[in-house]
Design a protein around this motif. Structure first.
Motif, PDB file in Angstrom:
ATOM      1  N   UNK A 259       5.569  19.701  21.667  1.00 34.32           N
ATOM      2  CA  UNK A 259       5.926  19.613  20.259  1.00 34.32           C
ATOM      3  C   UNK A 259       5.351  20.739  19.418  1.00 34.32           C
ATOM      4  N   UNK A 260       4.701  21.710  20.044  1.00 31.50           N
ATOM      5  CA  UNK A 260       4.108  22.836  19.331  1.00 31.50           C
ATOM      6  C   UNK A 260       3.899  23.956  20.350  1.00 31.50           C
ATOM      7  N   UNK A 261       3.468  25.112  19.849  1.00 28.85           N
ATOM      8  CA  UNK A 261       3.282  26.277  20.705  1.00 28.85           C
ATOM      9  C   UNK A 261       1.804  26.460  21.019  1.00 28.85           C
ATOM     10  N   UNK A 262       1.463  26.364  22.286  1.00 36.59           N
ATOM     11  CA  UNK A 262       0.080  26.593  22.704  1.00 36.59           C
ATOM     12  C   UNK A 262      -0.246  28.077  22.606  1.00 36.59           C
TER      13      UNK A 262
ATOM     14  N   UNK B 128      -3.820  31.157  23.030  1.00 35.45           N
ATOM     15  CA  UNK B 128      -5.006  31.449  23.824  1.00 35.45           C
ATOM     16  C   UNK B 128      -6.182  30.568  23.418  1.00 35.45           C
ATOM     17  N   UNK B 129      -6.310  30.266  22.120  1.00 35.56           N
ATOM     18  CA  UNK B 129      -7.417  29.433  21.646  1.00 35.56           C
ATOM     19  C   UNK B 129      -7.216  27.967  22.020  1.00 35.56           C
ATOM     20  N   UNK B 130      -5.953  27.538  22.092  1.00 34.26           N
ATOM     21  CA  UNK B 130      -5.622  26.154  22.430  1.00 34.26           C
ATOM     22  C   UNK B 130      -4.561  26.156  23.524  1.00 34.26           C
ATOM     23  N   UNK B 131      -4.962  26.432  24.788  1.00 38.01           N
ATOM     24  CA  UNK B 131      -3.973  26.529  25.873  1.00 38.01           C
ATOM     25  C   UNK B 131      -3.233  25.232  26.140  1.00 38.01           C
ATOM     26  N   UNK B 132      -3.820  24.108  25.747  1.00 43.03           N
ATOM     27  CA  UNK B 132      -3.095  22.837  25.788  1.00 43.03           C
ATOM     28  C   UNK B 132      -2.994  22.323  24.359  1.00 43.03           C
ATOM     29  N   UNK B 133      -1.757  22.120  23.888  1.00 40.13           N
ATOM     30  CA  UNK B 133      -1.543  21.697  22.505  1.00 40.13           C
ATOM     31  C   UNK B 133      -0.448  20.643  22.479  1.00 40.13           C
ATOM     32  N   UNK B 134      -0.755  19.504  21.879  1.00 39.24           N
ATOM     33  CA  UNK B 134       0.224  18.424  21.762  1.00 39.24           C
ATOM     34  C   UNK B 134       0.327  18.007  20.301  1.00 39.24           C
ATOM     35  N   UNK B 135       1.539  17.985  19.773  1.00 37.61           N
ATOM     36  CA  UNK B 135       1.798  17.553  18.402  1.00 37.61           C
ATOM     37  C   UNK B 135       2.681  16.314  18.487  1.00 37.61           C
ATOM     38  N   UNK B 136       2.081  15.136  18.268  1.00 34.92           N
ATOM     39  CA  UNK B 136       2.803  13.888  18.456  1.00 34.92           C
ATOM     40  C   UNK B 136       2.155  12.801  17.611  1.00 34.92           C
ATOM     41  N   UNK B 137       2.760  11.634  17.579  1.00 39.25           N
ATOM     42  CA  UNK B 137       2.263  10.535  16.760  1.00 39.25           C
ATOM     43  C   UNK B 137       1.597   9.427  17.559  1.00 39.25           C
ATOM     44  N   UNK B 138       1.779   9.405  18.854  1.00 39.05           N
ATOM     45  CA  UNK B 138       1.087   8.417  19.679  1.00 39.05           C
ATOM     46  C   UNK B 138       1.061   8.926  21.113  1.00 39.05           C
TER      47      UNK B 138
END
Length: 453
Positions: free
Chosen positions: A130-133, A135-145
């Motif tokens: 749900x977002x673009x990872x 270098x600072x955040x190689x794993x990134x999740x944009x979600x509500x649950x």
């Protein structure tokens, strides 16, 4: 040799073949449909009219139309020159479905979503949901649950779920930071050491240590304190139950103050004594664990005695069992103060004795009321004829100051001061020639409950 290719079934040109362009164009048309395959829909059931040449559709169940109805579900149809052609599709072809924004794969004669075929993703550098990872955040999740659930034995698991987080050594940080509007408010974990701790912040820059657990012995430390403490002052009969958060109850009770006696009166040549002050109500204190209480607390708060009368008893009962009590102060008598009420601790302030007149009409000064018993700030007794001081901070002490004795007079004696809340005795009335002063009333008792949790 075969006259078509093994995988895509593209027709080969034969040696000496006439009209070679027909065979070549057929092969190119088939390639145009299969290479970088992108279909408009795989759920549209009605054969459309006037579509662009080269448009591709995967037929769903129940497709209708002059040409679509002739082919089974899953057929790849291509619009070409105003007509429709079925494109043979081998296993392994990948297609992007425009109206569903999904990727499907041809496998075992049907189309399967690509995600259903992925069993492992190894050595990824970045993953964004749900977002673009970056270098600072190689794993990134944009979600509500989000949900992590254990694989049960029926699915080849154990039914357990253990999430393991690891850091390189004691000096490194392994923590969970909770933010509000992208500003840190709480940090939980092993923060620069191997003690488990919780830090909180109001602004994201200044952090305060709220909890720390020593891994050597498991002892918990609360640097800012952790006890909740609330006081409840009860001045009338009631039934009270501890709130759910309460673990301990500290109770202080004070009985009613005794009333001061009236001063004597009479002509010259006789001794006329002032009225005695009322005794202060008794005081008792106890501490109980909430789990040990039989039930709700029945609270009975004593009333102070009128002129010369005893004060009442203050009591705490639970399920009919008396847990704590404090007796009322005795009423004053002529020239003598009443005794303090029964209690486990020193009583509230007693009333002062009223001033007297000698047989020669000399004035004997009245006595000030006694100070209330407290832990920190005593309530002062009243001066001659004045009321005793009431307590200002109940949590630091519950007993008021006694009323001052009334001053004597060659006419009518001054009345005694009333007892200050709570439990103080009234002052005795001053003596007089025409009339003695009235005795001051004793103050009502009270119950102070300090809830600790």
């Amino acid at each position: 040799m075969s006259d078509s290719s093994a995988r895509l079934g593209l027709p080969y040109l034969a040696a000496g073949q006439m009209q070679k362009h027909v065979t070549l164009n057929e092969a190119l048309t088939r390639l145009d449909g299969l290479v970088q395959c992108q279909v408009v829909s795989r759920t549209m059931t009605s054969q459309p009219d006037g579509v662009d040449g080269g448009s591709l559709y995967i037929l769903p169940e129940g497709a209708t139309g002059e040409r679509w109805s002739l082919y089974p579900a899953g057929t790849l149809m291509r619009a070409e020159g105003g007509g429709w052609t079925a494109v043979p599709v081998p296993s392994g072809v990948i297609a992007i479905v425009e109206d569903a924004d999904e990727i499907v794969v041809r496998r075992d004669g049907s189309w399967t979503p690509l995600a259903a075929l992925i069993d492992a993703l190894q050595d990824l550098d970045r993953l964004g949901i749900g977002a673009t990872a970056d270098a600072a955040n190689p794993f990134l999740a944009k979600l509500n649950s989000a949900l992590w659930t254990a694989r049960e034995s029926g699915d080849g698991g154990t039914g357990d779920l253990r999430l393991v987080l690891n850091k390189a050594g004691p000096g490194q940080v392994l923590s969970l930071i909770l933010q509000s509007a992208w500003s840190g408010r709480a940090e939980l974990g092993l923060i620069g050491e191997d003690h488990f701790e919780l830090k909180v912040s109001a602004d994201g820059s200044t952090w305060r240590e709220a909890l720390k657990i020593d891994p050597e012995d498991g002892r918990v430390r609360f640097p800012q304190g952790a006890t909740r403490r609330e006081a409840v002052l009860v001045t009338a009969d009631t039934v009270w139950s501890p709130p759910e958060w309460v673990r301990w109850v500290e109770a202080s009770v004070v009985g009613g103050g005794g009333g001061g006696a009236a001063g004597a009166s009479g002509p010259a040549g006789t001794e006329r004594v002032g009225g005695g002050g009322g005794g202060g109500g008794g005081q008792s204190h106890a501490v109980w664990a909430v789990d040990s209480l039989p039930g709700a607390l029945d609270l009975t708060v004593a009333t102070g005695g009128a002129e010369g009368a005893d004060g009442g008893m203050t009591r705490i009962l639970s399920d009919g069992v008396q847990l704590l009590s404090a007796g009322g102060g005795k009423g004053g008598a002529s020239g003598a103060s009443g005794a303090a009420g029964d209690g486990l601790q020193p009583a509230a302030g007693s009333g002062g004795v009223g001033g007297s007149l000698t047989a020669a009409d000399a004035l004997v000064d009245a006595v000030n009321g006694g100070s209330g018993n407290v832990l920190r700030r005593p309530a002062q007794g009243g001066a001659a004829g004045s009321a005793g001081e009431a307590i200002v901070e109940p949590i630091h002490g519950l007993c008021g100051g006694g009323g001052g004795g009334g001053s004597p007079s060659l006419s009518s004696g001054q009345g005694g001061g009333t007892g200050g809340h709570y439990g103080a005795g009234g002052g005795g009335g001053g003596a007089g020639v025409d009339a003695g002063g009235a005795g001051g009333a004793g103050a009502d008792g009270a119950i102070l409950l300090v809830c600790v949790g």
